[in-house]
Motif scaffolding. Structure first.
Motif: not given
Lengths: 317, 309
Positions: A104, A107-108, A111-112, A114-117, A119, A122-123, A126, A193, A200, B10, B16, B38, B42-43, B49-50, B53
């Motif tokens: 998991v 996988y997470l 997912l993170l 990816e290019n997300l609004p 970002k 969200l991180r 988590v 994380i 990255q 990184a 972040l 997507r 993705l979403y 998961i979120l 959590l």
């Protein structure tokens, strides 16, 4: 370079007092710099570690220092079915929880990555389960797992999936899966994380090249991401396995080892025997019995790393 | 070893925000994926998961402000929301129990242990990285191994050590034993930071006649402030989180720390205890969450630094 500079600062060899020696001699200086950390680690880490092994060979009880009795504690544990049950539970707990945390978490992290609004936000979110003290989130889980008023039972009942309440912590296998789930919940953010930090650094040009060559997304993961991530995976999973194997807090809050020792881990059993039961020697023997398992985990990941390095042909690190 | 992994992780800021030299043109390919796809790949999984959590925290906070009669009556009231929140549980917690005292104990122990550990770690990390005495590498390795020694195999012998030194049931039992967890971690983290400070700066200072102590306090430490903050807040969090030592080495109610006190003092036969339990857990977590909100980047750097071997 250092030595030259220090020597010119020195007035003359004749006026060399003890204080000057102390200020300029690197070994002496290093000794003083290391002293506070070394004192703590020797007095409260190395000495107790040795003492623990020694205690496991004595019949010490609380308030009474014991006498040497050889391997009697271990012989006693060898015939103790509760001890073997706790070994089984610990291995099950560690094995299942670590495997799921890895899957998991990876996988997470993907997912993170990816290019997300939003970002960054969200991180940051988590990681919250990792920040909140384990005991306090375990108490929330205790309430969620309540036999009568569990919100999970309520929701499933209203969805028509079950007819009666689930006894999360009262049934042997339910209790095992429940504590494993709580442990996974707590551990996933850390794995995700740290793996994200590794992800990255993978250059996007590698992915682009693979896509041009017609690689599927599974092939990209299998032949680019995964190999490049192996070293960091090894370290993260070593930590994860070590801390899951020696877990105490979560079990203590949720079940205290019950029902009928179904969730008794080696750490909780040693606490029960040594502190609540007063049998320091026996408890110390249980803790000492954990050491070989921990060493095995460390060595496996260490040699995993070595092999990796050898394959990549890196020699200068 | 160290360099190998360091290059594979990184920087925390990148972790972040995802803004990194490597990730700069990573958006390049994503326009190829259409939105519906997507949404599913993705979403949706991310949302699930979120939600899992975060749900325990929502449930914790909601329970803490629900009136008692709604707490246990799941049929007449919608359990997922409350229209008449009450601060009764939190009020009771703060004014009718020893909770403020436990908070104070936790805070005191965490701050003292953290400060002690950071001082010891700064000195040790500087000596290992820059003084490069004979065997420094081995000491570095030993410190990493010390980091891997878990509290659950140490608490039994430590209990007898604490007893021998006459520290049992005092805050000092915790202030002096927590550094065994914190020093290996923060030394390791600070070693990484000190390595990034150019050695030339120190050479200049040495030529100008500065002593090692002056170099440490006037050159190295100011440059390592991000590292110091990272290790400080991370150590603080670890102290707050620690349970087994506090459970074993303290016995009187008034000396306890928040996690131990909640588990031992709040758990009685009362069927309405959930409100105050959740209020206790919520209030106990808030200081850390607030600290986290201000220093997210430093936390991430501490976490990734901890696994940089």
């Amino acid at each position: 370079m250092t030595d030259v500079a220090v020597k010119t600062a020195r007035p003359s060899p004749l006026a060399l007092t003890g204080w000057d020696r102390l200020k300029t001699n690197r070994s002496w200086l290093a000794f003083w710099f290391m002293l506070p950390a070394a004192a703590f680690l020797i007095l409260f880490l190395a000495y107790p570690l040795g003492l623990g092994v020694w205690l496991s060979f004595t019949d010490a009880k609380i308030g009474r220092s014991g006498v040497f009795i050889g391997v009697e504690n271990y012989e006693w544990l060898w015939d103790d079915s509760v001890f073997w049950l706790s070994v089984f539970n610990t291995l099950l707990y560690t094995g299942v929880a670590s495997a799921v945390k890895f899957a998991v978490g990876l996988y997470l992290a993907l997912l993170l990555n990816e290019n997300l609004p939003f970002k960054a936000m969200l991180r940051a979110i988590v990681l919250i389960p990792f920040i909140v003290p384990t005991v306090l989130s375990a108490i929330a889980f205790w309430w969620i797992y309540d036999a009568q008023f569990s919100i999970v039972s309520w929701s499933l009942r209203h969805l028509g999936l079950i007819s009666g309440n689930i006894d999360f912590l009262g049934d042997i296998w339910n209790a095992r899966w429940s504590v494993i789930f709580a442990n996974i919940w707590r551990g996933v953010p850390f794995v995700a994380i740290t793996l994200l930090a590794g992800l990255q650094t993978v250059s996007p040009s590698l992915y682009e090249a693979a896509i041009i060559d017609g690689a599927s997304s599974w092939q990209i993961f299998r032949y680019i991401t995964y190999p490049l991530l192996t070293p960091i995976i090894a370290v993260v999973m070593t930590f994860s396995v070590l801390f899951t194997f020696t877990d105490f807090q979560l079990i203590w809050v949720l079940t205290r080892g019950g029902p009928v020792n179904a969730t008794q881990l080696m750490a909780t059993l040693s606490y029960q025997r040594a502190i609540l039961g007063g049998q320091l020697g026996e408890g110390a023997a249980i803790s000492t019995a954990m050491i070989p398992f921990l060493l095995a985990a460390i060595l496996i990941s260490w040699f995993g790393l070595q092999r990796r390095k050898w394959q990549q042909g890196e020699s200068n690190d | 070893m160290t360099e190998m992994l360091a290059s594979k992780l990184a920087e925390p800021k990148q972790v972040l925000t995802g803004v990194s030299p490597a990730a700069d043109h990573s958006e390049g390919m994503s326009y190829l994926e259409r939105l519906p796809r997507r949404l599913i790949t993705l979403y949706l999984p991310l949302f699930i998961i979120l939600a899992v959590l975060l749900f325990p925290f929502y449930w914790m906070a909601l329970t803490a402000i629900k009136p008692d009669e709604q707490l246990l009556d799941l049929e007449r009231f919608n359990p997922f929301w409350t229209w008449n929140p009450t601060f009764k549980h939190i009020y009771k917690l703060l004014f009718e129990t020893d909770y403020p005292r436990w908070l104070w104990n936790t805070m005191l122990v965490a701050i003292c242990a953290t400060v002690l550990s950071i001082i010891a770690s700064v000195l040790a990390a500087y000596a290992i990285v820059r003084l490069r005495y004979k065997g420094a590498q081995w000491v570095g390795g030993a410190i990493f191994l010390a980091y891997l020694v878990p509290p659950s195999i140490l608490f039994i012998p430590l209990a007898s050590v604490v007893f021998q030194y006459g520290l049992f049931d005092t805050p000092f039992a915790l202030i002096l034993t927590y550094p065994t967890i914190l020093i290996p971690f923060s030394t390791w983290l600070l070693m990484g930071y000190f390595k990034t400070i150019p050695f030339e700066l120190e050479e200049c200072a040495l030529i100008d006649g500065a002593s090692r102590w002056q170099i440490l306090t006037k050159i190295v430490l100011p440059l390592a402030i991000p590292g110091l903050i990272s290790s400080f807040i991370f150590c603080f969090t670890l102290c707050w989180n620690e349970f087994i030592y506090a459970l074993t080495f303290l016995s009187s109610t008034q000396n306890k720390t928040v996690p131990v006190a909640i588990v031992n003092e709040f758990v009685d036969g009362d069927i309405y205890r959930w409100g105050s339990l959740m209020a206790g857990a919520l209030v106990g977590s808030l200081p850390l969450v607030i600290l986290y909100a201000f220093f997210v980047e430093h936390y991430v750097s501490a976490m990734t630094g901890a696994v940089k071997e």
